[in-house]
Design a protein around this motif. Structure first.
Motif, PDB file in Angstrom:
ATOM      1  N   MET A 159       0.828  -1.146   0.011  1.00 17.70           N
ATOM      2  CA  MET A 159      -0.051   0.090  -0.067  1.00 17.70           C
ATOM      3  C   MET A 159       0.832   1.240   0.198  1.00 17.70           C
ATOM      4  N   GLU A 160       0.639   2.033  -0.945  1.00 17.28           N
ATOM      5  CA  GLU A 160       1.305   3.591  -0.961  1.00 17.28           C
ATOM      6  C   GLU A 160       0.216   4.480  -1.425  1.00 17.28           C
ATOM      7  N   THR A 161       0.320   5.612  -0.723  1.00 12.76           N
ATOM      8  CA  THR A 161      -0.620   6.684  -0.861  1.00 12.76           C
ATOM      9  C   THR A 161       0.414   7.876  -0.959  1.00 12.76           C
ATOM     10  N   SER A 162      -0.170   9.320  -1.249  1.00  8.96           N
ATOM     11  CA  SER A 162       0.688  10.212  -1.376  1.00  8.96           C
ATOM     12  C   SER A 162       1.415  10.526  -0.092  1.00  8.96           C
ATOM     13  N   LYS A 163       0.979   9.988   0.945  1.00 11.47           N
ATOM     14  CA  LYS A 163       1.504  10.125   2.243  1.00 11.47           C
ATOM     15  C   LYS A 163       2.204   9.064   3.008  1.00 11.47           C
ATOM     16  N   LEU A 164       1.373   7.985   2.757  1.00 14.98           N
ATOM     17  CA  LEU A 164       1.608   6.904   3.796  1.00 14.98           C
ATOM     18  C   LEU A 164       2.285   5.858   2.711  1.00 14.98           C
ATOM     19  N   VAL A 165       3.091   4.867   3.446  1.00 16.39           N
ATOM     20  CA  VAL A 165       3.764   3.618   2.974  1.00 16.39           C
ATOM     21  C   VAL A 165       3.372   2.462   3.938  1.00 16.39           C
ATOM     22  N   LEU A 166       3.144   1.652   3.116  1.00 19.04           N
ATOM     23  CA  LEU A 166       3.032   0.095   4.110  1.00 19.04           C
ATOM     24  C   LEU A 166       3.787  -0.770   3.106  1.00 19.04           C
ATOM     25  N   MET A 167       4.591  -1.426   3.688  1.00 21.67           N
ATOM     26  CA  MET A 167       5.335  -2.483   2.766  1.00 21.67           C
ATOM     27  C   MET A 167       5.727  -3.743   3.706  1.00 21.67           C
ATOM     28  N   ARG A 168       5.312  -4.981   3.054  1.00 24.48           N
ATOM     29  CA  ARG A 168       5.586  -6.181   3.819  1.00 24.48           C
ATOM     30  C   ARG A 168       6.677  -7.010   3.068  1.00 24.48           C
ATOM     31  N   MET A 169       7.838  -7.587   4.019  1.00 24.13           N
ATOM     32  CA  MET A 169       9.042  -8.044   3.383  1.00 24.13           C
ATOM     33  C   MET A 169       9.019  -9.611   4.215  1.00 24.13           C
ATOM     34  N   PRO A 170       9.029 -10.699   3.407  1.00 18.28           N
ATOM     35  CA  PRO A 170       9.630 -11.932   4.308  1.00 18.28           C
ATOM     36  C   PRO A 170      10.850 -11.937   4.301  1.00 18.28           C
ATOM     37  N   LEU A 171      11.268 -11.955   5.476  1.00 17.93           N
ATOM     38  CA  LEU A 171      12.763 -12.051   5.800  1.00 17.93           C
ATOM     39  C   LEU A 171      13.411 -12.976   6.534  1.00 17.93           C
ATOM     40  N   GLY A 172      14.395 -13.419   6.503  1.00 19.20           N
ATOM     41  CA  GLY A 172      15.096 -14.654   7.329  1.00 19.20           C
ATOM     42  C   GLY A 172      14.700 -15.886   6.895  1.00 19.20           C
ATOM     43  N   PRO A 173      15.321 -16.871   7.515  1.00 20.67           N
ATOM     44  CA  PRO A 173      15.155 -18.360   6.917  1.00 20.67           C
ATOM     45  C   PRO A 173      13.847 -18.744   7.258  1.00 20.67           C
ATOM     46  N   LEU A 174      12.817 -18.039   7.898  1.00 22.28           N
ATOM     47  CA  LEU A 174      11.462 -18.650   7.791  1.00 22.28           C
ATOM     48  C   LEU A 174      10.493 -17.919   7.235  1.00 22.28           C
ATOM     49  N   GLY A 175      11.153 -16.983   6.600  1.00 18.22           N
ATOM     50  CA  GLY A 175      10.156 -16.078   5.826  1.00 18.22           C
ATOM     51  C   GLY A 175       9.329 -15.213   6.740  1.00 18.22           C
ATOM     52  N   THR A 176       9.934 -14.762   7.603  1.00 20.95           N
ATOM     53  CA  THR A 176       8.829 -13.864   8.490  1.00 20.95           C
ATOM     54  C   THR A 176       8.659 -12.447   8.040  1.00 20.95           C
ATOM     55  N   ASN A 177       7.339 -12.114   8.127  1.00 19.64           N
ATOM     56  CA  ASN A 177       7.032 -10.988   7.646  1.00 19.64           C
ATOM     57  C   ASN A 177       7.366  -9.836   8.618  1.00 19.64           C
ATOM     58  N   CYS A 178       8.085  -8.857   7.777  1.00 22.22           N
ATOM     59  CA  CYS A 178       8.592  -7.756   8.550  1.00 22.22           C
ATOM     60  C   CYS A 178       7.845  -6.686   7.819  1.00 22.22           C
ATOM     61  N   TYR A 179       7.324  -5.705   8.555  1.00 22.96           N
ATOM     62  CA  TYR A 179       6.207  -4.499   7.937  1.00 22.96           C
ATOM     63  C   TYR A 179       7.181  -3.242   8.349  1.00 22.96           C
ATOM     64  N   VAL A 180       6.896  -2.447   7.430  1.00 27.15           N
ATOM     65  CA  VAL A 180       7.319  -0.908   7.487  1.00 27.15           C
ATOM     66  C   VAL A 180       6.087  -0.290   7.117  1.00 27.15           C
TER      67      VAL A 180
END
Length: 213
Positions: A1-22
């Protein structure tokens, strides 16, 4: 999700594919990092010219905290976590890295203990803390109207494991029913692993807690 003001990102990271969010506010140029499995998440912040304001942890397992120390070493941001999971940050047996990681994970930094009803604010972003123990004693979720970051409490048609140390199945079910299932049905659920879902969908189809209201 990205608007003109806000950003939301999901990144599966690490050996277990953990969802990291920004989740960030581009007006103030700051972001919150949720469950950084690795410090690779910082690349996403750089892409959007965002500075980290804080790290928010849904719980203290190693696959969700593996990148915390590297981030804190670079930016000295506070770490938000429930007091019942604070011991997980310094105990590789509790956070399970003693059994699953080549290197045991310990974290030191500025700890901010959270409880239900606390608000964590970053620009126009206002996240409310919900206590959801069961997967760990100090499990929490972070909610803002329209979405909730659920960690390992609730997954798409599943729930978090409770066979680890200090896990409790009945407590987890109560957390889901009494906390997450009180949210509006259209609320998007961003879990610690796997794809997104919605509260209303889980009420109907989750085999562990469907209809148990």
């Amino acid at each position: 999700m990205e608007t003109s003001k806000l950003v939301l990102m999901r990144m599966p990271l690490g050996p277990l594919g953990t969802n990291c969010y920004v989740i960030g506010d581009k007006v103030v140029g700051e972001a919150l990092i949720i469950d950084p499995a690795t410090a690779e998440v910082l690349e996403a912040l750089k892409k959007h010219d965002l500075q980290p304001k804080a790290i928010l942890l849904t719980h203290g397992h190693g696959d969700h905290i593996g990148g915390v120390q590297d981030i804190v070493n670079q930016y000295d941001v506070p770490i938000y976590i429930h007091r019942n999971d604070v011991p997980y940050l310094s105990d590789p047996e509790l956070n399970l890295s003693a059994y699953s990681n080549p290197t045991q994970i310990t974290v030191t930094g500025t700890i901010k203990e959270v409880v239900s009803g606390d608000h964590i604010i970053c620009g126009a972003i206002d996240l409310t803390v919900y206590e959801t123990p069961g997967h760990t004693p100090g499990g929490v979720c972070y909610y803002t109207p329209g979405l909730v970051f659920a960690g390992d409490t609730l997954f798409n048609q599943s729930i978090g494991r409770t066979d680890f140390i200090n896990g409790d199945y009945d407590t987890l079910l109560e957390s889901i029913k009494n906390q997450l299932y009180t949210l509006p049905d259209e609320t998007m659920v961003y879990p610690g692993h796997g794809p997104e879902t919605q509260i209303g969908f889980e009420k109907e189809y989750n085999p562990f807690v469907a209809g148990n209201l």
